[in-house]
Design a protein around this motif. Structure first.
Motif, PDB file in Angstrom:
ATOM      1  N   GLU A 146      47.636  21.294  33.111  1.00 21.34           N
ATOM      2  CA  GLU A 146      49.015  20.850  32.872  1.00 21.34           C
ATOM      3  C   GLU A 146      49.468  21.428  31.540  1.00 21.34           C
ATOM      4  O   GLU A 146      48.861  21.143  30.503  1.00 21.34           O
ATOM      5  N   ILE A 147      50.501  22.230  31.581  1.00 21.81           N
ATOM      6  CA  ILE A 147      51.058  22.825  30.366  1.00 21.81           C
ATOM      7  C   ILE A 147      52.490  22.342  30.197  1.00 21.81           C
ATOM      8  O   ILE A 147      53.291  22.426  31.134  1.00 21.81           O
ATOM      9  N   GLU A 148      52.796  21.826  29.027  1.00 20.56           N
ATOM     10  CA  GLU A 148      54.109  21.237  28.789  1.00 20.56           C
ATOM     11  C   GLU A 148      54.876  22.035  27.750  1.00 20.56           C
ATOM     12  O   GLU A 148      54.355  22.346  26.668  1.00 20.56           O
ATOM     13  N   GLU A 167      48.148  20.082  27.934  1.00 16.14           N
ATOM     14  CA  GLU A 167      47.871  18.658  27.913  1.00 16.14           C
ATOM     15  C   GLU A 167      46.634  18.296  28.726  1.00 16.14           C
ATOM     16  O   GLU A 167      46.004  17.274  28.482  1.00 16.14           O
ATOM     17  N   TYR A 179      60.087  16.389  40.213  1.00 12.27           N
ATOM     18  CA  TYR A 179      58.999  17.311  40.516  1.00 12.27           C
ATOM     19  C   TYR A 179      59.567  18.498  41.268  1.00 12.27           C
ATOM     20  O   TYR A 179      60.636  18.425  41.871  1.00 12.27           O
ATOM     21  N   GLU A 188      57.970  21.567  25.437  1.00 12.87           N
ATOM     22  CA  GLU A 188      58.797  20.488  24.913  1.00 12.87           C
ATOM     23  C   GLU A 188      59.957  21.020  24.088  1.00 12.87           C
ATOM     24  O   GLU A 188      59.853  22.075  23.460  1.00 12.87           O
ATOM     25  N   THR A 196      51.689  11.960  24.623  1.00 10.32           N
ATOM     26  CA  THR A 196      50.455  12.130  25.370  1.00 10.32           C
ATOM     27  C   THR A 196      49.376  12.711  24.457  1.00 10.32           C
ATOM     28  O   THR A 196      49.608  13.668  23.731  1.00 10.32           O
ATOM     29  N   GLY A 240      55.006  21.131  39.210  1.00 13.45           N
ATOM     30  CA  GLY A 240      55.511  20.806  37.886  1.00 13.45           C
ATOM     31  C   GLY A 240      56.654  19.825  37.965  1.00 13.45           C
ATOM     32  O   GLY A 240      56.989  19.301  39.033  1.00 13.45           O
ATOM     33  N   ASP A 256      54.226  11.221  33.784  1.00  9.55           N
ATOM     34  CA  ASP A 256      55.208  12.142  34.365  1.00  9.55           C
ATOM     35  C   ASP A 256      56.595  11.514  34.448  1.00  9.55           C
ATOM     36  O   ASP A 256      56.763  10.398  34.961  1.00  9.55           O
ATOM     37  N   THR A 261      57.289  20.953  32.542  1.00 10.99           N
ATOM     38  CA  THR A 261      55.843  20.936  32.692  1.00 10.99           C
ATOM     39  C   THR A 261      55.415  21.700  33.930  1.00 10.99           C
ATOM     40  O   THR A 261      56.040  21.584  34.989  1.00 10.99           O
ATOM     41  N   ARG A 314      61.412  18.152  28.122  1.00 12.37           N
ATOM     42  CA  ARG A 314      60.150  18.726  28.559  1.00 12.37           C
ATOM     43  C   ARG A 314      60.290  19.410  29.915  1.00 12.37           C
ATOM     44  O   ARG A 314      61.097  19.026  30.757  1.00 12.37           O
ATOM     45  N   PHE A 339      52.013  22.690  36.493  1.00 14.07           N
ATOM     46  CA  PHE A 339      50.664  22.376  36.931  1.00 14.07           C
ATOM     47  C   PHE A 339      50.092  23.582  37.670  1.00 14.07           C
ATOM     48  O   PHE A 339      50.796  24.243  38.437  1.00 14.07           O
TER      49      PHE A 339
END
Length: 409
Positions: free
Chosen positions: A103-105, A116, A408, A107, A167, A61, A147, A87, A85, A89
């Protein structure tokens, strides 16, 4: 949604302190001289993933946080701190030729939670692969390659987020593939998905505004009108020159029929985009940019503030000025950067007078970024932009300082 969050917590809890970056989980076996040279279409897999032992599941993420002090025409709301955000993965290599990635975001501090990307890829041949699920439509390059840690700027490009709806994700399926020949790489993607709705012209902005369609989460359950949104992209890359991509996204956006009753004629939305990136060998200067054109069939009953044509884009220029070990960071890099932006939400002239319709904005954003490693960036930007209303009155002047960090994990 609570179940989704719980699932992520369980997955993270299985990762021990010795977990290592799995650099091969989502990469095909090298076949030629360009096997390690990726394209924009590879962005969903070109991320650091962490794997516990021999588990087939990997997680990762990124997070972004920033501070800004920005004023408009001398008036400011003061100091602002944000986490725009966060995020996560989750991916799995189910089979050497079957992969899943999500992929979850989260915000604005968790105010909005969105899936997403959540797609299953089945690889048949290098030029023929199937993808199905929640897909990021490949219009331009930024929508897939968004990203935060990859960019030297705190804000995302305005044209790609306030004209195009990055996005932008939808449920659907399609095909993609790549082919390498010596120094050249060719890639394509084509998908059929659910798409836009009437909100692109019936919204609180009181203008044609594609990002309004992101608020319709029913697009993940059913089509607004039974017509698919078509998105396709062709990309060509030379290892010594750079990459260029041509993409298209279009379809009927309005609800024109309900239970056999004709409500309206079919009205189309069409988007064309070009993107590029290159790196100058002698100076290591990196240049990337994107430009898009939007055409919307707006009903004649709508006022002229609803544009039937829009255009906009950006160019980033990044120049490394310092590459030395620093404070224990062996691969640290200091960059100077500048972003040029422009967007016109209403291309055209007034019918009565022939005067230009001025609903537009331009911006210049110089900045300095420090990367202690390739996966983490500290950013200092100065944003200056001018925005005109539809009548072309004196532009509002917006300026301020932005400081941000993205990494990351």
């Amino acid at each position: 949604m609570k179940k989704i969050i719980l699932l992520f917590l369980i997955l993270f809890s299985t990762i021990n302190a010795n977990a290592q970056v799995d650099s091969t989980l989502f990469k095909d076996t090298p076949r030629d001289t360009l096997a390690e040279d990726t394209m924009n279409m590879d962005a969903v897999y070109e991320r650091p993933f962490y794997q516990a032992g021999t588990s087939p599941v990997s997680v990762g993420g990124y997070i972004e946080a920033d501070y800004q002090y920005i004023g408009e025409d001398g008036i400011t709301e003061g100091h602002t701190f944000r986490v725009p955000r966060f995020t996560l993965f989750v991916g799995s290599s189910i089979h050497p030729k079957v992969k899943f990635l999500s992929e979850i975001e989260f915000e604005e501090g968790g105010k909005e939670i969105a899936i997403e990307f959540a797609a299953l890829d089945i690889n048949f041949y290098p030029m023929l692969n199937f993808r199905g699920g929640i897909i990021m439509n490949p219009i331009g390059a930024f929508n897939q390659n968004h990203d935060g840690p990859k960019w030297e700027f705190v804000d995302r490009p305005i044209a790609m987020t306030e004209m195009l709806p990055a996005t932008w994700s939808n449920v659907g399926f399609g095909l993609y593939g790549k082919r390498y020949v010596n120094d050249w790489a060719f890639g394509y993607e084509v998908y059929l998905t659910n798409g836009f709705d009437n909100s692109i012209i019936a919204n609180g902005e009181n203008k044609t505004f594609l990002p309004a369609a992101k608020e319709n989460f029913e697009r993940f359950e059913e089509s607004n009108n039974g017509q698919p949104l078509i998105t396709g992209k062709l990309a060509l890359k030379n290892q010594n020159i750079g990459e260029i991509g041509l993409s298209y996204m279009g379809g009927v956006y309005n609800t024109f029929e309900d239970d056999g009753l004709i409500l309206d004629e079919e009205r189309r939305l069409d988007v064309f985009a070009i993107d590029f990136n290159t790196s100058l060998e002698k100076t290591s200067t990196y240049i990337t940019g994107e430009w898009a054109w939007v055409m919307v069939d707006v009903p004649e009953t709508y006022g002229q503030q609803f544009g039937d044509r829009q255009q906009g884009g950006f160019v980033d220029i990044v120049q490394p000025v310092f590459r030395q070990p620093l404070a224990g960071f062996e691969n640290s890099v200091l960059n100077l950067a500048v972003r040029l932006e422009y967007v016109d939400w209403n291309v055209g002239t007034f019918r009565e007078t022939g005067a230009n319709i001025s609903d537009d904005l331009w911006a210049i954003v110089p900045g300095v970024s420090f990367r202690p490693s390739a996966q983490t960036v500290l950013r200092l930007n100065y944003r200056y932009m001018q925005q005109q209303d539809i009548l072309g009155n004196p532009a509002a002047k917006i300026a301020g300082i932005q400081i941000g960090i993205s990494s990351y994990f």
